[in-house]
Write a protein that holds these residues in place. Structure first.
Motif, short mmCIF file in Angstrom:
data_model
loop_
_atom_site.label_atom_id
_atom_site.label_comp_id
_atom_site.label_asym_id
_atom_site.label_seq_id
_atom_site.Cartn_x
_atom_site.Cartn_y
_atom_site.Cartn_z
N TYR A 25 7.99 -9.41 4.82
CA TYR A 25 7.14 -9.48 5.85
C TYR A 25 6.29 -8.15 6.03
CZ TYR A 25 8.63 -14.06 7.19
OH TYR A 25 8.88 -15.42 7.24
N ASN A 26 5.85 -7.71 4.83
CA ASN A 26 5.15 -6.30 4.84
C ASN A 26 3.65 -6.23 4.64
OD1 ASN A 26 5.29 -3.44 5.02
ND2 ASN A 26 5.36 -3.27 2.85
N PRO A 27 2.76 -6.69 5.53
CA PRO A 27 3.09 -7.50 6.96
C PRO A 27 3.15 -9.02 6.48
CG PRO A 27 0.55 -6.99 6.64
CD PRO A 27 1.35 -6.54 5.26
N PHE A 28 3.49 -9.56 7.61
CA PHE A 28 3.48 -11.20 7.71
C PHE A 28 1.94 -11.62 7.56
CE2 PHE A 28 3.42 -15.24 9.48
CZ PHE A 28 4.44 -15.85 8.97
N ALA A 80 15.57 -15.88 9.22
CA ALA A 80 15.00 -15.00 8.31
C ALA A 80 16.02 -13.83 8.07
CB ALA A 80 13.87 -14.47 8.80
N VAL A 81 16.33 -13.49 6.94
CA VAL A 81 16.94 -12.38 6.56
C VAL A 81 15.84 -11.38 6.06
CG1 VAL A 81 18.64 -11.15 4.78
CG2 VAL A 81 19.33 -13.33 5.79
N MET A 82 15.97 -10.37 6.91
CA MET A 82 14.52 -9.22 6.70
C MET A 82 15.04 -8.04 6.30
SD MET A 82 11.27 -8.70 8.89
CE MET A 82 12.16 -7.41 10.22
N SER A 83 14.35 -7.51 5.20
CA SER A 83 14.74 -6.09 4.87
C SER A 83 14.50 -5.13 6.18
CB SER A 83 13.94 -5.62 3.75
OG SER A 83 14.16 -6.42 2.55
N GLY A 84 15.05 -4.24 6.22
CA GLY A 84 14.71 -3.24 7.47
C GLY A 84 13.56 -2.27 7.24
N ASN A 85 13.69 -0.80 7.63
CA ASN A 85 12.67 0.07 7.36
C ASN A 85 12.24 0.26 6.05
OD1 ASN A 85 11.98 0.04 10.12
ND2 ASN A 85 13.90 1.46 10.64
N PHE A 86 13.04 -0.04 5.10
CA PHE A 86 12.86 0.17 3.58
C PHE A 86 13.20 -0.78 2.74
CE2 PHE A 86 13.92 4.58 5.00
CZ PHE A 86 12.52 5.31 4.66
N LEU A 87 12.22 -0.93 1.78
CA LEU A 87 12.18 -2.24 1.14
C LEU A 87 12.54 -2.42 -0.39
CD1 LEU A 87 8.60 -3.03 2.21
CD2 LEU A 87 10.60 -3.49 3.48
N GLU A 90 10.10 1.55 -0.97
CA GLU A 90 8.91 1.88 -0.23
C GLU A 90 9.23 1.81 1.07
OE1 GLU A 90 5.50 0.03 -2.11
OE2 GLU A 90 6.19 -1.94 -1.60
N PRO A 91 8.45 2.59 1.92
CA PRO A 91 8.70 2.28 3.40
C PRO A 91 7.96 1.14 3.78
CG PRO A 91 7.26 4.08 3.08
CD PRO A 91 7.70 3.71 1.50
N ALA A 92 8.61 0.18 4.91
CA ALA A 92 7.62 -0.77 5.33
C ALA A 92 6.58 -0.21 6.26
CB ALA A 92 8.58 -1.55 6.34
N LEU A 93 5.36 -0.86 6.16
CA LEU A 93 4.12 -0.64 6.85
C LEU A 93 4.52 -0.31 8.32
CD1 LEU A 93 1.37 -0.46 5.96
CD2 LEU A 93 0.90 -2.71 6.99
N VAL A 94 5.27 -1.04 8.94
CA VAL A 94 5.79 -0.72 10.48
C VAL A 94 6.91 -1.02 10.51
CG1 VAL A 94 3.12 -1.49 11.37
CG2 VAL A 94 4.91 -3.21 10.93
#
Length: 413
Positions: free
Chosen positions: A10-13, A35-42, A46-50
Motif C-alpha cells: 500500500y505504497n500508497p493505497f 492484511a500482512v503489510m510491509s513496515g517502513n521499508f519495502l 526502498e522507503p515507504a512513501l509514508v
C-alpha cells in the motif's frame, strides 16, 4: 468468522488496491480481511512513501479489518523469503484463504507450476546455476530456467512481478504444509512497472509515486487514481512532516556510511556478495544523487532492486551474522498488530486462545531479535527528520498501541 488474508505494501493505497480488496471479499465470502503489510521499508529495498501507521489508516478506512506488520527481515527480501514470512503470519492468524493479484489470474496455473517445479527441482537448479554463471540476475535467471525446463508447456509467465509473488505464495503454503486455500484476481488496466498513466482511474503505485515526485509535490496529479481517504492521509502526512519518503532523502546518510566503511566492514553486510562492495566504494565519491549512484553501479547481473536492498542493509547496518540465523526457519516468531476495525477485534477475540505466536501491541512489552531489526529500521526511517520531531516520532513508535477503527461510524476509537 471466515478470515481471508492479503499481502500488501500500500505504497500508497490506490484504486487498484480497492478493486482487489472488493473483489477479494466477493470471491471468498470472507467475514474478516487480514492484511500482512510491509513496515517502513519495502520489498524493492526502498522507503515507504509514508509511515506504516499512516498506511494502516488508509487500509482500515478502505475496508481492511486487521493490519499486521511483516517484519523487516522478510519485508526487504527476494520473493521467496517475502512470501514465506507473509504466509506464516496469515497461518498464525488462522486465515482460511489468501487472495492475491496476478497478471495470470487463474489459480490452477499457480498450483500446476508449483507441482511441476517440485518434480523437476534438480533440473531447474542446474538451469538456474548455468544462467547465473552467464551473468544474468537471479530473477532473470530463474525465469530463463523455468522456460528452459517447461518448453512450450509453461503454466505461468514468471517474468511478471505479481505472478512471481503469487507462485511463491502458493509454494510457501505447500512447503509449510499450511491448511490454507489460495485464490487470485487478475490485475486490470495497469501493469506493476508502468511509469505513466494509461487509464482514467487505475494506475500502478510506481506511476503514482513518479507523478507525485515529478516536479514540486502536487497531490492533484494523482487524485484520480487514489481513494479520497488516501488523499486525505497523504495530505495530512505531508502537512505535518513537509515531505514524503524516497531514497534521495537518505542519500547523504548512505554516502556517509559508505565513505566511512572499509571493504571488509561492508563485506559483512547482508546481500554483499562477490566483491560488490568494491563497486559501491568506487562510485560513491563522485555520485551527487542516489539515482546517479544507482545508474553507475547497476549491471546486468545486479539489478536495481537487489542493489537498493543492499544499500538499505548498509543504511540499517544489517549484517549477515544478524539476519541469516533469523531466516533459517523462514517463519515469523511474533505478530505485530498495527490496527484493527471493530470486526477485526471481534475476530481476534475468537482466536486469541489458540494463537501460538505472541501478539505484540507495544514493542516495549516484548524482546526479540527479529523485532530488534524492526526497531532499528524505524530508527533509520525517522533519521532524516530534524529534532525534536525525530525523537517525538521515535517515542511514538515505542508507545503507540494498535489503531482502532469503527467501520460503521468511520471514527477512530
Amino acid at each position: 468468522m471466515k478470515a481471508v488474508g492479503v499481502i500488501v505494501e500500500y505504497n500508497p493505497f490506490h484504486n487498484g488496491h480497492q478493486y482487489h480488496l472488493n473483489e477479494t471479499k466477493l470471491k471468498t465470502n470472507a467475514e474478516c480481511v487480514i492484511a500482512v503489510m510491509s513496515g517502513n521499508f519495502l520489498q524493492r529495498g526502498e522507503p515507504a512513501l509514508v509511515s506504516k501507521w499512516t498506511r494502516t489508516k488508509m487500509a482500515l478506512e478502505a475496508g481492511i479489518d486487521i493490519v499486521v506488520e511483516l517484519p523487516y527481515a522478510f519485508a526487504t527480501q527476494k520473493a521467496e523469503t517475502f512470501a514465506n514470512g507473509s504466509i506464516s503470519l496469515l497461518n498464525a492468524l488462522y486465515c482460511e484463504e489468501v487472495c492475491f493479484g496476478s497478471e495470470n489470474g487463474t489459480i490452477d496455473d499457480f498450483k500446476n507450476t508449483v507441482s511441476f517445479m517440485e518434480k523437476r527441482q534438480e533440473e531447474y537448479d542446474q538451469y538456474l546455476s548455468q544462467a547465473i554463471k552467464q551473468g544474468y540476475s537471479y530473477p532473470k535467471a530463474s525465469s530463463l530456467a523455468y522456460s528452459s525446463l517447461s518448453g512450450t508447456d509453461t503454466y505461468l509467465d514468471l517474468s511478471k512481478p505479481n505472478n512471481i509473488l503469487g507462485f511463491h505464495y502458493v509454494k510457501a503454503i505447500h512447503n509449510q504444509k499450511r491448511d490454507m486455500k489460495a485464490s487470485t484476481i487478475k490485475r486490470t488496466s495497469a501493469d506493476y512497472h508502468d511509469e505513466s498513466f494509461t487509464h482514467e482511474t487505475i494506475a500502478s503505485a510506481t506511476s503514482i509515486r513518479k507523478a507525485l515526485f515529478s516536479k514540486e509535490i502536487d497531490l492533484t496529479n494523482i487524485e484520480n487514481y487514489i481513494p479520497k481517504t488516501t488523499l486525505k492521509w497523504l495530505s495530512s502526512y505531508y502537512n505535518e512532516h513537509q515531505m514524503f519518503h524516497q531514497w534521495e532523502e537518505y542519500f547523504t546518510l548512505l554516502k556517509y556510511k559508505l565513505l566511512t566503511s572499509t571493504p571488509a566492514e561492508l563485506e559483512q553486510i547482508y546481500e554483499a556478495e562477490e566483491g560488490i562492495e568494491n563497486r559501491l566504494l568506487a562510485h560513491i565519491t563522485e555520485a551527487t544523487t542516489f539515482h546517479e549512484f544507482m545508474e553507475q553501479i547497476k549491471t546486468k547481473r545486479y539489478t536495481w532492486t537487489r542493489l537498493q536492498r543492499l544499500c538499505l542493509h548498509i543504511l540499517t547496518n544489517t549484517t549477515k551474522s544478524a539476519l541469516k540465523p533469523l531466516l533459517e526457519k523462514q517463519t515469523t516468531t511474533y505478530i505485530r498488530l498495527l490496527g484493527m476495525s471493530k470486526k477485526g477485534q471481534r475476530y481476534l477475540n475468537t482466536i486469541k486462545k489458540d494463537v501460538q505466536l505472541p501478539i505484540i501491541s507495544k514493542v516495549t512489552a516484548y524482546e526479540n531479535d527479529l523485532l530488534e531489526l524492526d526497531i532499528k529500521a524505524t530508527q533509520t526511517y525517522l533519521s532524516i527528520f530534524p529534532e525534536p520531531l525525530r525523537s517525538t516520532l521515535l517515542r511514538q513508535e515505542y508507545s503507540t498501541p494498535p489503531i482502532r477503527f469503527d467501520e460503521v461510524s468511520k471514527m477512530y476509537l
